[in-house]
Design a protein around this motif. Structure first.
Motif, PDB file in Angstrom:
ATOM      1  N   TYR A  17      39.998  36.656  32.237  1.00  0.00           N
ATOM      2  CA  TYR A  17      39.351  36.069  33.410  1.00  0.00           C
ATOM      3  C   TYR A  17      39.561  36.939  34.641  1.00  0.00           C
ATOM      4  CZ  TYR A  17      37.791  31.549  31.609  1.00  0.00           C
ATOM      5  OH  TYR A  17      37.113  30.547  30.945  1.00  0.00           O
ATOM      6  N   ILE A  18      40.751  37.479  34.796  1.00  0.00           N
ATOM      7  CA  ILE A  18      41.022  38.355  35.935  1.00  0.00           C
ATOM      8  C   ILE A  18      40.126  39.586  35.864  1.00  0.00           C
ATOM      9  CG2 ILE A  18      42.765  39.811  37.041  1.00  0.00           C
ATOM     10  CD1 ILE A  18      44.856  37.680  36.047  1.00  0.00           C
ATOM     11  N   GLU A  19      40.007  40.179  34.692  1.00  0.00           N
ATOM     12  CA  GLU A  19      39.130  41.345  34.516  1.00  0.00           C
ATOM     13  C   GLU A  19      37.678  40.987  34.800  1.00  0.00           C
ATOM     14  OE1 GLU A  19      39.745  42.968  30.617  1.00  0.00           O
ATOM     15  OE2 GLU A  19      41.884  43.311  30.977  1.00  0.00           O
ATOM     16  N   THR A  20      37.252  39.828  34.334  1.00  0.00           N
ATOM     17  CA  THR A  20      35.881  39.375  34.583  1.00  0.00           C
ATOM     18  C   THR A  20      35.654  39.184  36.076  1.00  0.00           C
ATOM     19  OG1 THR A  20      35.720  38.321  32.422  1.00  0.00           O
ATOM     20  CG2 THR A  20      34.203  37.534  34.127  1.00  0.00           C
ATOM     21  N   GLY A  21      36.623  38.588  36.756  1.00  0.00           N
ATOM     22  CA  GLY A  21      36.516  38.397  38.202  1.00  0.00           C
ATOM     23  C   GLY A  21      36.322  39.718  38.925  1.00  0.00           C
ATOM     24  N   GLU A  55      51.336  37.403  36.160  1.00  0.00           N
ATOM     25  CA  GLU A  55      51.694  37.341  37.572  1.00  0.00           C
ATOM     26  C   GLU A  55      50.804  36.324  38.291  1.00  0.00           C
ATOM     27  OE1 GLU A  55      52.938  41.890  38.645  1.00  0.00           O
ATOM     28  OE2 GLU A  55      50.812  41.449  38.382  1.00  0.00           O
ATOM     29  N   PRO A  56      51.380  35.527  39.188  1.00  0.00           N
ATOM     30  CA  PRO A  56      50.514  34.699  40.032  1.00  0.00           C
ATOM     31  C   PRO A  56      49.505  35.623  40.725  1.00  0.00           C
ATOM     32  CG  PRO A  56      52.793  34.057  40.293  1.00  0.00           C
ATOM     33  CD  PRO A  56      52.795  35.318  39.475  1.00  0.00           C
ATOM     34  N   THR A  57      48.238  35.306  40.585  1.00  0.00           N
ATOM     35  CA  THR A  57      47.163  36.201  40.996  1.00  0.00           C
ATOM     36  C   THR A  57      46.255  35.542  42.019  1.00  0.00           C
ATOM     37  OG1 THR A  57      47.235  37.258  38.818  1.00  0.00           O
ATOM     38  CG2 THR A  57      45.230  37.592  40.125  1.00  0.00           C
ATOM     39  N   VAL A  58      45.935  36.287  43.076  1.00  0.00           N
ATOM     40  CA  VAL A  58      44.998  35.826  44.090  1.00  0.00           C
ATOM     41  C   VAL A  58      43.813  36.768  44.076  1.00  0.00           C
ATOM     42  CG1 VAL A  58      44.614  35.374  46.540  1.00  0.00           C
ATOM     43  CG2 VAL A  58      46.847  34.868  45.509  1.00  0.00           C
ATOM     44  N   LEU A  59      42.633  36.213  43.808  1.00  0.00           N
ATOM     45  CA  LEU A  59      41.383  36.977  43.838  1.00  0.00           C
ATOM     46  C   LEU A  59      40.610  36.601  45.097  1.00  0.00           C
ATOM     47  CD1 LEU A  59      40.233  36.549  40.116  1.00  0.00           C
ATOM     48  CD2 LEU A  59      41.430  38.501  41.135  1.00  0.00           C
ATOM     49  N   ASP A 112      29.331  31.495  42.495  1.00  0.00           N
ATOM     50  CA  ASP A 112      28.800  31.389  41.137  1.00  0.00           C
ATOM     51  C   ASP A 112      29.554  32.263  40.135  1.00  0.00           C
ATOM     52  OD1 ASP A 112      26.808  29.566  41.870  1.00  0.00           O
ATOM     53  OD2 ASP A 112      25.469  31.176  42.495  1.00  0.00           O
ATOM     54  N   ALA A 113      30.579  32.981  40.573  1.00  0.00           N
ATOM     55  CA  ALA A 113      31.343  33.856  39.684  1.00  0.00           C
ATOM     56  C   ALA A 113      32.048  33.037  38.600  1.00  0.00           C
ATOM     57  CB  ALA A 113      32.370  34.658  40.484  1.00  0.00           C
ATOM     58  N   THR A 114      32.280  33.664  37.483  1.00  0.00           N
ATOM     59  CA  THR A 114      32.950  33.008  36.361  1.00  0.00           C
ATOM     60  C   THR A 114      34.279  32.399  36.777  1.00  0.00           C
ATOM     61  OG1 THR A 114      31.889  34.561  34.843  1.00  0.00           O
ATOM     62  CG2 THR A 114      33.815  33.376  34.020  1.00  0.00           C
ATOM     63  N   VAL A 115      35.082  33.139  37.551  1.00  0.00           N
ATOM     64  CA  VAL A 115      36.404  32.631  37.953  1.00  0.00           C
ATOM     65  C   VAL A 115      36.300  31.459  38.919  1.00  0.00           C
ATOM     66  CG1 VAL A 115      37.643  34.780  37.487  1.00  0.00           C
ATOM     67  CG2 VAL A 115      36.666  34.381  39.764  1.00  0.00           C
ATOM     68  N   ALA A 116      35.143  31.263  39.527  1.00  0.00           N
ATOM     69  CA  ALA A 116      34.928  30.115  40.405  1.00  0.00           C
ATOM     70  C   ALA A 116      34.360  28.926  39.637  1.00  0.00           C
ATOM     71  CB  ALA A 116      33.980  30.487  41.544  1.00  0.00           C
ATOM     72  N   GLN A 117      33.765  29.177  38.495  1.00  0.00           N
ATOM     73  CA  GLN A 117      33.058  28.134  37.767  1.00  0.00           C
ATOM     74  C   GLN A 117      33.783  27.600  36.540  1.00  0.00           C
ATOM     75  OE1 GLN A 117      30.169  26.512  38.515  1.00  0.00           O
ATOM     76  NE2 GLN A 117      30.364  27.537  40.488  1.00  0.00           N
ATOM     77  N   GLU A 118      34.751  28.327  36.025  1.00  0.00           N
ATOM     78  CA  GLU A 118      35.414  27.904  34.787  1.00  0.00           C
ATOM     79  C   GLU A 118      36.881  27.585  35.027  1.00  0.00           C
ATOM     80  OE1 GLU A 118      34.606  30.435  31.466  1.00  0.00           O
ATOM     81  OE2 GLU A 118      32.475  30.547  31.935  1.00  0.00           O
ATOM     82  N   GLU A 119      37.421  26.747  34.168  1.00  0.00           N
ATOM     83  CA  GLU A 119      38.829  26.380  34.246  1.00  0.00           C
ATOM     84  C   GLU A 119      39.654  27.455  33.554  1.00  0.00           C
ATOM     85  OE1 GLU A 119      38.719  21.571  34.362  1.00  0.00           O
ATOM     86  OE2 GLU A 119      38.297  22.485  32.420  1.00  0.00           O
ATOM     87  N   ILE A 120      40.478  28.138  34.315  1.00  0.00           N
ATOM     88  CA  ILE A 120      41.224  29.282  33.803  1.00  0.00           C
ATOM     89  C   ILE A 120      42.505  28.840  33.099  1.00  0.00           C
ATOM     90  CG2 ILE A 120      42.410  31.419  34.466  1.00  0.00           C
ATOM     91  CD1 ILE A 120      40.323  31.671  36.741  1.00  0.00           C
ATOM     92  N   PHE A 121      43.138  27.793  33.539  1.00  0.00           N
ATOM     93  CA  PHE A 121      44.404  27.309  32.989  1.00  0.00           C
ATOM     94  C   PHE A 121      45.460  28.407  32.980  1.00  0.00           C
ATOM     95  CE2 PHE A 121      41.310  24.352  31.060  1.00  0.00           C
ATOM     96  CZ  PHE A 121      41.766  23.194  31.648  1.00  0.00           C
ATOM     97  N   LEU A 152      44.215  32.138  41.477  1.00  0.00           N
ATOM     98  CA  LEU A 152      43.564  31.450  42.586  1.00  0.00           C
ATOM     99  C   LEU A 152      42.354  32.275  43.017  1.00  0.00           C
ATOM    100  CD1 LEU A 152      43.509  29.266  44.836  1.00  0.00           C
ATOM    101  CD2 LEU A 152      44.941  30.822  46.179  1.00  0.00           C
ATOM    102  N   ALA A 153      41.181  31.665  42.974  1.00  0.00           N
ATOM    103  CA  ALA A 153      39.954  32.317  43.425  1.00  0.00           C
ATOM    104  C   ALA A 153      39.663  31.856  44.849  1.00  0.00           C
ATOM    105  CB  ALA A 153      38.787  31.965  42.503  1.00  0.00           C
ATOM    106  N   VAL A 154      39.679  32.783  45.796  1.00  0.00           N
ATOM    107  CA  VAL A 154      39.446  32.462  47.202  1.00  0.00           C
ATOM    108  C   VAL A 154      37.981  32.715  47.524  1.00  0.00           C
ATOM    109  CG1 VAL A 154      40.063  33.011  49.576  1.00  0.00           C
ATOM    110  CG2 VAL A 154      41.821  33.066  47.786  1.00  0.00           C
ATOM    111  N   ILE A 155      37.322  31.682  48.041  1.00  0.00           N
ATOM    112  CA  ILE A 155      35.903  31.769  48.372  1.00  0.00           C
ATOM    113  C   ILE A 155      35.747  31.461  49.858  1.00  0.00           C
ATOM    114  CG2 ILE A 155      33.600  30.851  47.911  1.00  0.00           C
ATOM    115  CD1 ILE A 155      34.690  29.931  45.167  1.00  0.00           C
TER     116      ILE A 155
END
Length: 160
Positions: free
Chosen positions: A16-20, A44-48, A54-63, A67-70
């Motif tokens: 998911y991080i790579e996709t983001g 690692e705790p990750t902040v994008l 509409d990005a994948t990391v904003a639309q899907e549950e990563i579990f 954190l996706a910042v919009i």
């Protein structure tokens, strides 16, 4: 931050991080496997940042710890972004104005909303989401009522 449950989940989260990143996000913090934790399935705790709504990391549950910042342009835009999901389990609003935060929370299509650090969880509080985050509620009176069988009898006028 504790480890994930297994290697497959760690690889899923890293994917998911790579996709983001591939979809235009920037890594502000984290983004990989912590080098000082060789055992366990840590990420690692990750902040994008720079995440499109509409990005994948904003639309899907990563579990995982991502954190996706919009960015948004005011309350109406923030609500539109929050409601732009097929999920709706929980959300949060933080503001220096309680009334403003409450107005935003009322417009969010989620089963629960924490306002300014409020915690919704309790045995007497219904829990459940909207849309693909579930139908019905657990706990509280609403959760109890799901186990009841309700009967409605409609009678017309009696003859004689």
């Amino acid at each position: 931050m504790g480890p994930l449950i297994r290697e497959e989940q760690r690889q899923r989260v890293l994917g998911y991080i790579e996709t983001g990143i591939a979809e235009g996000a920037s890594v502000a913090a984290g983004g990989g496997i912590p080098g000082h934790l060789p055992k366990g399935f840590y990420v690692e705790p990750t902040v994008l940042t720079d995440v499109h709504p509409d990005a994948t990391v904003a639309q899907e549950e990563i579990f995982g710890p991502v954190l996706a910042v919009i960015a948004h342009d005011g309350d109406d835009d923030a609500v539109a972004i929050a409601n732009n999901s097929r999920y709706g389990l929980s959300g949060a609003v933080v503001s220096t104005s309680h009334d403003r935060a409450r107005a935003v929370a009322n417009r969010m299509r989620t089963g629960t909303v924490n306002v300014n650090g409020g915690v919704f969880y309790g045995a007497d509080v219904p829990f459940g989401g909207y849309r693909q985050s579930g139908i019905g509620r657990e706990m509280g009176v609403a959760g109890f009522e799901e186990y009841l069988e309700i009967k409605v009898i409609a009678e017309g006028a009696r003859n004689g």
